[in-house]
Design a protein around this motif. Sequence first.
Motif, PDB file in Angstrom:
ATOM      1  N   ILE A 346       0.838  -1.207   0.000  1.00 35.99           N
ATOM      2  CA  ILE A 346       0.000   0.000   0.000  1.00 35.99           C
ATOM      3  C   ILE A 346       0.865   1.247   0.000  1.00 35.99           C
ATOM      4  CG2 ILE A 346      -1.655   1.336   1.364  1.00 35.99           C
ATOM      5  CD1 ILE A 346      -2.820  -1.362   2.328  1.00 35.99           C
ATOM      6  N   LEU A 347       1.892   1.279   0.860  1.00 38.89           N
ATOM      7  CA  LEU A 347       2.769   2.447   0.931  1.00 38.89           C
ATOM      8  C   LEU A 347       3.582   2.606  -0.345  1.00 38.89           C
ATOM      9  CD1 LEU A 347       1.901   2.343   3.917  1.00 38.89           C
ATOM     10  CD2 LEU A 347       4.245   2.967   4.523  1.00 38.89           C
ATOM     11  N   ARG A 348       4.063   1.485  -0.886  1.00 42.77           N
ATOM     12  CA  ARG A 348       4.859   1.555  -2.122  1.00 42.77           C
ATOM     13  C   ARG A 348       4.020   2.118  -3.269  1.00 42.77           C
ATOM     14  NH1 ARG A 348       6.355  -3.732  -2.827  1.00 42.77           N
ATOM     15  NH2 ARG A 348       8.467  -3.443  -2.015  1.00 42.77           N
ATOM     16  N   ARG A 349       2.791   1.645  -3.387  1.00 43.02           N
ATOM     17  CA  ARG A 349       1.924   2.112  -4.466  1.00 43.02           C
ATOM     18  C   ARG A 349       1.613   3.606  -4.293  1.00 43.02           C
ATOM     19  NH1 ARG A 349      -1.219  -1.701  -4.228  1.00 43.02           N
ATOM     20  NH2 ARG A 349      -2.817  -0.867  -2.825  1.00 43.02           N
ATOM     21  N   ALA A 350       1.390   4.020  -3.070  1.00 39.56           N
ATOM     22  CA  ALA A 350       1.101   5.435  -2.815  1.00 39.56           C
ATOM     23  C   ALA A 350       2.306   6.298  -3.155  1.00 39.56           C
ATOM     24  CB  ALA A 350       0.707   5.619  -1.344  1.00 39.56           C
ATOM     25  N   TRP A 351       3.501   5.803  -2.824  1.00 43.78           N
ATOM     26  CA  TRP A 351       4.714   6.562  -3.148  1.00 43.78           C
ATOM     27  C   TRP A 351       4.917   6.661  -4.656  1.00 43.78           C
ATOM     28  CZ3 TRP A 351       9.564   4.504  -5.033  1.00 43.78           C
ATOM     29  CH2 TRP A 351      10.563   5.477  -5.135  1.00 43.78           C
ATOM     30  N   GLU A 352       4.688   5.545  -5.357  1.00 40.20           N
ATOM     31  CA  GLU A 352       4.852   5.547  -6.806  1.00 40.20           C
ATOM     32  C   GLU A 352       3.848   6.474  -7.485  1.00 40.20           C
ATOM     33  OE1 GLU A 352       4.448   1.422  -7.725  1.00 40.20           O
ATOM     34  OE2 GLU A 352       6.567   0.954  -7.320  1.00 40.20           O
ATOM     35  N   GLU A 353       2.651   6.610  -6.873  1.00 37.65           N
ATOM     36  CA  GLU A 353       1.624   7.491  -7.432  1.00 37.65           C
ATOM     37  C   GLU A 353       1.805   8.939  -7.012  1.00 37.65           C
ATOM     38  OE1 GLU A 353      -1.921   5.678  -6.023  1.00 37.65           O
ATOM     39  OE2 GLU A 353      -1.907   4.060  -7.527  1.00 37.65           O
ATOM     40  N   GLY A 354       2.733   9.188  -6.088  1.00 33.36           N
ATOM     41  CA  GLY A 354       3.015  10.547  -5.660  1.00 33.36           C
ATOM     42  C   GLY A 354       2.177  11.043  -4.512  1.00 33.36           C
ATOM     43  N   THR A 355       1.405  10.167  -3.882  1.00 31.22           N
ATOM     44  CA  THR A 355       0.556  10.594  -2.759  1.00 31.22           C
ATOM     45  C   THR A 355       1.231  10.390  -1.404  1.00 31.22           C
ATOM     46  OG1 THR A 355      -0.511   8.413  -2.720  1.00 31.22           O
ATOM     47  CG2 THR A 355      -1.558  10.138  -4.038  1.00 31.22           C
ATOM     48  N   LEU A 356       2.398   9.760  -1.396  1.00 34.99           N
ATOM     49  CA  LEU A 356       3.166   9.580  -0.164  1.00 34.99           C
ATOM     50  C   LEU A 356       4.544  10.207  -0.343  1.00 34.99           C
ATOM     51  CD1 LEU A 356       3.834   8.376   2.615  1.00 34.99           C
ATOM     52  CD2 LEU A 356       4.455   6.241   1.443  1.00 34.99           C
ATOM     53  N   ILE A 357       4.923  11.070   0.594  1.00 34.87           N
ATOM     54  CA  ILE A 357       6.228  11.729   0.551  1.00 34.87           C
ATOM     55  C   ILE A 357       7.189  11.013   1.486  1.00 34.87           C
ATOM     56  CG2 ILE A 357       7.474  13.894   0.945  1.00 34.87           C
ATOM     57  CD1 ILE A 357       4.826  15.358   0.515  1.00 34.87           C
ATOM     58  N   ILE A 358       8.396  10.773   0.986  1.00 32.31           N
ATOM     59  CA  ILE A 358       9.425  10.099   1.788  1.00 32.31           C
ATOM     60  C   ILE A 358      10.634  11.024   1.912  1.00 32.31           C
ATOM     61  CG2 ILE A 358      10.988   8.130   1.938  1.00 32.31           C
ATOM     62  CD1 ILE A 358       8.968   6.525   0.349  1.00 32.31           C
ATOM     63  N   SER A 359      10.998  11.347   3.129  1.00 32.88           N
ATOM     64  CA  SER A 359      12.155  12.206   3.372  1.00 32.88           C
ATOM     65  C   SER A 359      13.425  11.527   2.855  1.00 32.88           C
ATOM     66  CB  SER A 359      12.301  12.490   4.870  1.00 32.88           C
ATOM     67  OG  SER A 359      13.463  13.244   5.130  1.00 32.88           O
ATOM     68  N   GLY A 360      14.227  12.282   2.124  1.00 30.76           N
ATOM     69  CA  GLY A 360      15.456  11.731   1.570  1.00 30.76           C
ATOM     70  C   GLY A 360      15.305  11.289   0.129  1.00 30.76           C
ATOM     71  N   ARG A 361      14.073  10.935  -0.268  1.00 32.19           N
ATOM     72  CA  ARG A 361      13.818  10.546  -1.658  1.00 32.19           C
ATOM     73  C   ARG A 361      13.126  11.662  -2.424  1.00 32.19           C
ATOM     74  NH1 ARG A 361      12.182   4.454  -3.282  1.00 32.19           N
ATOM     75  NH2 ARG A 361      14.062   3.408  -2.590  1.00 32.19           N
ATOM     76  N   ASP A 362      12.246  12.373  -1.727  1.00 33.96           N
ATOM     77  CA  ASP A 362      11.428  13.388  -2.412  1.00 33.96           C
ATOM     78  C   ASP A 362      11.826  14.816  -2.033  1.00 33.96           C
ATOM     79  OD1 ASP A 362       9.863  11.383  -3.640  1.00 33.96           O
ATOM     80  OD2 ASP A 362       8.720  11.149  -1.790  1.00 33.96           O
TER      81      ASP A 362
END
Length: 367
Positions: A346-362
């Motif tokens: 779920i988190l991976r899909r959200a990150w790939e879709e741009g709805t989850l922000i990850i510090s250090g990556r985004d």
Amino acid sequence: MNRQVEEILTPSTSPDSSSRDIARHGLVKVPVAPREPDGRENVYRRVAKFLLLIGIDEAAKVISHLTPEQTERIIPEIASIRRVDSDEAAVILAEFQTLLESSRQQGGVATARTILEKAFGSERAEQMLQKAVPHADGIPFDYMQDMDGERVYFLLKDESAPVRVLVLSKLRPAVAADVINRMTPEDKKETVRRLAKMTAVEPETLRRVDQAMHEKVLAVNTSAADSVDGRGALAEILKRMTPDAEKDILTTLAQQDPELSSDLRERLFTIDDVVNADDRFIQKQLQTMTETEIAYLIAGKPEPFRQKILSNVSKTRGDIILEEESLRKPMRRKDCDEVTTRFFSILRRAWEEGTLIISGRDDDVYV
């Protein structure tokens, strides 16, 4: 099938100093494994191609049953594969089908030839074998002898100096000279220096570079439909494995091939990504889970991960989760993995879709 794959995997040998230089910096950054008695490519590469052919989901299942040593050797092979054409695929699948039917049966070119002759006739079988097992007894880089300097330069320009020198040393002097003349002054100087000091290269290393270059030549000459993104496929396989298995493989790769490990981490979603993920998204996701599910999620996980999850629920709910974890111990790994894999997906899909922000990556995208 898992057992048959395990049975045909054998230990590898170590190259000499010249071979290590090529293996470390060249086309093939994986442990050098011996060819089989009939001259075919090493068994780990053969299995890697088989895993690509059976699909991402099935490949992940097979890898989960292999030993750590087998996994260490197969993973880099998958990442380095450039293509598997239809004829070679037919040979590989035929071989593994035979193993499945009778794990005791002798494999090799003879077995593949027998299978293919029954299926396609002797003439077609020989054509397929020649294409799938190139130059088993031939001269290394023979397929490059008729190329002009411009084409050889195009093939070698993105390779390391050790690989360039090895290939040039096996080509006609006139072609090699033409290639060198097309290089930058710095590359030209380095190539000439290495040629002058070149020592004997272990036969197995020579065969591996020859095989990799042959695959590259075929990839350049064929349509993109036949090409294989080994690293992309490997990333997809790892995504379907448990987070712990994924972490173990990446840790091992970081020691063997840091560049490959770094590239794969960019394509994957790891425990560290969860720790660095946006708290608001984590909170919303945890609200959809029961205390029991969260207990299975944090069980056996590193402390930073546990703290990340528990800090995003209320103190009262956190106490219930910890109590639930304590009451249910020992927990079955299978149950923990199921909850964890679902959460990560779920988190991976959200990150790939741009709805989850990850510090250090985004950080370069959001401010």
